[in-house]
Design an enzyme around this catalytic site. Sequence first.
Site, PDB file in Angstrom:
ATOM      1  CB  SER A 160      -0.960  -0.021   1.197  1.00 35.48           C
ATOM      2  OG  SER A 160      -0.257  -0.359   2.364  1.00 35.48           O
ATOM      3  CG  ASN A 163      -2.296   8.341  -1.115  1.00 37.65           C
ATOM      4  OD1 ASN A 163      -2.166   7.122  -1.040  1.00 37.65           O
ATOM      5  ND2 ASN A 163      -2.924   8.929  -2.106  1.00 37.65           N
ATOM      6  CE1 TYR A 164      -8.347   8.408   1.077  1.00 37.46           C
ATOM      7  CE2 TYR A 164      -6.691   8.916  -0.578  1.00 37.46           C
ATOM      8  CZ  TYR A 164      -7.897   9.184   0.021  1.00 37.46           C
ATOM      9  OH  TYR A 164      -8.680  10.225  -0.430  1.00 37.46           O
ATOM     10  CE  LYS A 186       7.425  -2.120   1.661  1.00 30.47           C
ATOM     11  NZ  LYS A 186       7.181  -0.931   2.504  1.00 30.47           N
ATOM     12  CD  GLU A 259      -6.547   0.384  -9.415  1.00 28.56           C
ATOM     13  OE1 GLU A 259      -6.396   1.349 -10.204  1.00 28.56           O
ATOM     14  OE2 GLU A 259      -7.328  -0.552  -9.635  1.00 28.56           O
ATOM     15  NE  ARG A 292      -8.533  12.761  -2.940  1.00 25.39           N
ATOM     16  CZ  ARG A 292      -9.151  13.364  -3.962  1.00 25.39           C
ATOM     17  NH1 ARG A 292      -8.802  14.592  -4.334  1.00 25.39           N
ATOM     18  NH2 ARG A 292     -10.105  12.755  -4.619  1.00 25.39           N
ATOM     19  CB  CYS A 293      -4.244   8.038  -7.125  1.00 25.09           C
ATOM     20  SG  CYS A 293      -5.772   7.379  -6.472  1.00 25.09           S
ATOM     21  NE  ARG A 447      -9.818   4.781  -3.651  1.00 16.76           N
ATOM     22  CZ  ARG A 447      -9.850   4.265  -2.428  1.00 16.76           C
ATOM     23  NH1 ARG A 447     -10.297   3.049  -2.231  1.00 16.76           N
ATOM     24  NH2 ARG A 447      -9.410   4.945  -1.391  1.00 16.76           N
TER      25      ARG A 447
HETATM   26  P1  NAP Z   1       5.479   4.479  -4.021  1.00 13.79           P
HETATM   27  O1  NAP Z   1       6.693   5.217  -3.683  1.00 13.79           O
HETATM   28  O2  NAP Z   1       5.395   3.809  -5.346  1.00 13.79           O
HETATM   29  O3  NAP Z   1       5.280   3.386  -2.851  1.00 13.79           O
HETATM   30  C1  NAP Z   1       4.174   2.532  -2.825  1.00 13.79           C
HETATM   31  C2  NAP Z   1       4.541   1.276  -2.076  1.00 13.79           C
HETATM   32  O4  NAP Z   1       5.508   0.535  -2.807  1.00 13.79           O
HETATM   33  C3  NAP Z   1       5.173   1.532  -0.707  1.00 13.79           C
HETATM   34  O5  NAP Z   1       4.740   0.542   0.178  1.00 13.79           O
HETATM   35  C4  NAP Z   1       6.654   1.366  -1.010  1.00 13.79           C
HETATM   36  O6  NAP Z   1       7.425   1.060   0.128  1.00 13.79           O
HETATM   37  C5  NAP Z   1       6.600   0.211  -1.965  1.00 13.79           C
HETATM   38  N1  NAP Z   1       7.787  -0.002  -2.783  1.00 13.79           N
HETATM   39  C6  NAP Z   1       8.776   0.865  -3.105  1.00 13.79           C
HETATM   40  N2  NAP Z   1       9.695   0.249  -3.892  1.00 13.79           N
HETATM   41  C7  NAP Z   1       9.260  -1.020  -4.069  1.00 13.79           C
HETATM   42  C8  NAP Z   1       9.765  -2.144  -4.793  1.00 13.79           C
HETATM   43  N3  NAP Z   1      10.890  -2.108  -5.478  1.00 13.79           N
HETATM   44  N4  NAP Z   1       9.056  -3.288  -4.756  1.00 13.79           N
HETATM   45  C9  NAP Z   1       7.904  -3.368  -4.074  1.00 13.79           C
HETATM   46  N5  NAP Z   1       7.384  -2.339  -3.361  1.00 13.79           N
HETATM   47  C10 NAP Z   1       8.055  -1.183  -3.371  1.00 13.79           C
HETATM   48  O7  NAP Z   1       4.179   5.407  -3.912  1.00 13.79           O
HETATM   49  P2  NAP Z   1       3.762   6.412  -2.748  1.00 13.79           P
HETATM   50  O8  NAP Z   1       4.688   7.568  -2.760  1.00 13.79           O
HETATM   51  O9  NAP Z   1       3.565   5.680  -1.472  1.00 13.79           O
HETATM   52  O10 NAP Z   1       2.313   6.895  -3.254  1.00 13.79           O
HETATM   53  C11 NAP Z   1       2.159   7.904  -4.199  1.00 13.79           C
HETATM   54  C12 NAP Z   1       1.921   7.346  -5.582  1.00 13.79           C
HETATM   55  O11 NAP Z   1       0.912   6.353  -5.525  1.00 13.79           O
HETATM   56  C13 NAP Z   1       1.386   8.377  -6.561  1.00 13.79           C
HETATM   57  O12 NAP Z   1       1.963   8.169  -7.825  1.00 13.79           O
HETATM   58  C14 NAP Z   1      -0.108   8.090  -6.625  1.00 13.79           C
HETATM   59  O13 NAP Z   1      -0.744   8.514  -7.801  1.00 13.79           O
HETATM   60  C15 NAP Z   1      -0.105   6.613  -6.472  1.00 13.79           C
HETATM   61  N6  NAP Z   1      -1.387   6.158  -5.937  1.00 13.79           N
HETATM   62  C16 NAP Z   1      -2.263   5.569  -6.799  1.00 13.79           C
HETATM   63  C17 NAP Z   1      -3.499   5.167  -6.335  1.00 13.79           C
HETATM   64  C18 NAP Z   1      -4.497   4.536  -7.277  1.00 13.79           C
HETATM   65  O14 NAP Z   1      -5.440   3.945  -6.768  1.00 13.79           O
HETATM   66  N7  NAP Z   1      -4.354   4.641  -8.581  1.00 13.79           N
HETATM   67  C19 NAP Z   1      -3.848   5.367  -5.011  1.00 13.79           C
HETATM   68  C20 NAP Z   1      -2.923   5.974  -4.156  1.00 13.79           C
HETATM   69  C21 NAP Z   1      -1.694   6.362  -4.633  1.00 13.79           C
HETATM   70  P3  NAP Z   1       8.291   2.223   0.859  1.00 13.79           P
HETATM   71  O15 NAP Z   1       7.295   3.177   1.398  1.00 13.79           O
HETATM   72  O16 NAP Z   1       9.023   1.471   1.883  1.00 13.79           O
HETATM   73  O17 NAP Z   1       9.165   2.821  -0.189  1.00 13.79           O
HETATM   74  O1  G3H Z   2      -4.994   8.202  -3.781  1.00 19.19           O
HETATM   75  C1  G3H Z   2      -5.809   7.499  -4.326  1.00 19.19           C
HETATM   76  C2  G3H Z   2      -7.088   7.117  -3.728  1.00 19.19           C
HETATM   77  O2  G3H Z   2      -7.474   5.858  -4.225  1.00 19.19           O
HETATM   78  C3  G3H Z   2      -8.098   8.177  -4.027  1.00 19.19           C
HETATM   79  O3  G3H Z   2      -9.266   7.993  -3.354  1.00 19.19           O
HETATM   80  O4  G3H Z   2     -10.656   9.583  -4.682  1.00 19.19           O
HETATM   81  O5  G3H Z   2     -11.405   8.738  -2.486  1.00 19.19           O
HETATM   82  O6  G3H Z   2      -9.514  10.342  -2.632  1.00 19.19           O
HETATM   83  P1  G3H Z   2     -10.271   9.235  -3.283  1.00 19.19           P
END
Ligand code: NAP
Ligand code: G3H
Length: 486
Positions: A160, A163-164, A186, A259, A292-293, A447
């Site tokens: 996960s 942000n949420y 994780k 996602e 937020r995504c 969402r």
């Molecule tokens: P992130 O840096 O990609 O991290 C997400 C998760 O992946 C964390 O648990 C992270 O652990 C883990 N991770 C990092 N490197 C990894 C690897 N090599 N293998 C497996 N897992 C690994 O994202 P974030 O900064 O937490 O969140 C922001 C991003 O998420 C934005 O781009 C946002 O748009 C996207 N997002 C998308 C959605 C959707 O539903 N589409 C929802 C929410 C967020 P660590 O924290 O330990 O690095």
């Molecule tokens: O960050 C991504 C979340 O899945 C967005 O959810 O549209 O309810 O803020 P939300």
Amino acid sequence: MFNCIKCENNNFKNLINGEWVGNKDNKVIEIYSPLDNSLVGTVPAMTQEDIDHVIQVAKDGQREWSKVPMNERAEILYKAADILVENANELVDIMIREIGKDRKSSKSEIHRTADFIRFTADTAKNMAGESIPGDTFPGFKRNKISVVNREPLGVVLAISPFNYPINLSASKIAPAIIVGNSVVLKPATQGSLCGLYLAKVFQEAGVPNGVLNTITGKGSEIGDYAVTHKGVNFINFTGSTEVGVKISKITSMVPLLMELGGKDAAIVLKDADLDLAANNIVAGGYSYSGQRCTAVKRILVLEKVADELVKKVKEKMSNLTVGNPLDKDVDIVPLISTKSADFVEELIKDAIDKGADLVVGGKRDGNLIYPTLFDNVTGDMRIAWEEPFGPVLPIMRVKDKDEAIEIANKSEYGLQGAVFTENIEDAFYVADRLEVGTVQVNNKTERGPDHFPFLGVKASGIGTQGIRYSIESMSRPKATVINLVR
Ligand code: NAP
Ligand code: G3H
């Protein structure tokens, strides 16, 4: 109530086979608050050996769990939802400090998650298999019937984002376990205290040992090892496109639900209700500082109404409150890290250097970026295409709806889009052509409600979330064919 996941100084442990334990070498990661850099707690930095053990435990736990009747699994989820709500205040305080989310949004995330968990149990109890008669296929007689039920996949690795930390962990755990999978969670490192707290909630509700387990540690250190582990049967990932793409490259023969990032466009047509559009743009673009995504991440407006829209958005932005959510309820909070704030600042600077008109904001104070609006953004500016994950919105003026669609679809992302218009024909014209998972008509991109399908196309994801869709993604049909002697 939850002292057993902590010992002194908020040193959190991992849930492994029903026990709260540290890692083999006692190495920990310190979690600092994005609000004041104070130490919020520590979590174990797990090793590859620890991960091997957790995945084996999850494998063993899953065998028995898959035999537990659906109504008993559902009862555990209902209880988990109640325990989550009972402990909301304590969890809100951790969430505010750990990820800097404002109090109102933190509370709403917890209550929304409890609803999600209950709805998951309701949905799973009402999902039925099917029986398919063979004679509907050419050449077959009425002597075959396929009885199709769903069965679990095995061990689900749930990863996960920050942000949420509650909702996007629970929305993987609940649908996975209700169909008889076990889960290894994780959580994002910044967000792992919340993730471990949630695991405790499920444990207290009666999830048996080994069915839900956690691993903490930096994704950059343990991520590749965990995702390529032979004991993992499904990966449910939410996070950045960069990490998602990497996971999809290094894994093989493991189904993925991903996602990822987005660059959701709000398209404003000439007959739109501009007050409604401006309200939605401001709420959609700036809440939780745009982290937020589904945040509105660009505005594509028809020239004819652009001046009026800019005026209204600017006006409504003046009501946004900015500051530290520990002091007061605010809309705009400091970003999750200095690295994130540096990145957003770079995008702002690039837009200014290339001649965008700064309408509001542009100011930074530590990791706090003030809500920022640019007008007359052009395609050569980074802010037109990149996901800031911060409170910055670009306005691009377009001549007609076709140009808006063309620019919207030029993005590498395809999460959601919004169209504001009073004309249903135009709404469908735009919706039919946008290359995204969901189009919102006259509303901000978002969402919820969480039983709707939620998916991204192109670089925004693989597979579909949403309560029933998540249950289906994390289970598979099993067919038993009855052959009658006739
Ligand atoms: P992130 O840096 O990609 O991290 C997400 C998760 O992946 C964390 O648990 C992270 O652990 C883990 N991770 C990092 N490197 C990894 C690897 N090599 N293998 C497996 N897992 C690994 O994202 P974030 O900064 O937490 O969140 C922001 C991003 O998420 C934005 O781009 C946002 O748009 C996207 N997002 C998308 C959605 C959707 O539903 N589409 C929802 C929410 C967020 P660590 O924290 O330990 O690095
Ligand atoms: O960050 C991504 C979340 O899945 C967005 O959810 O549209 O309810 O803020 P939300």
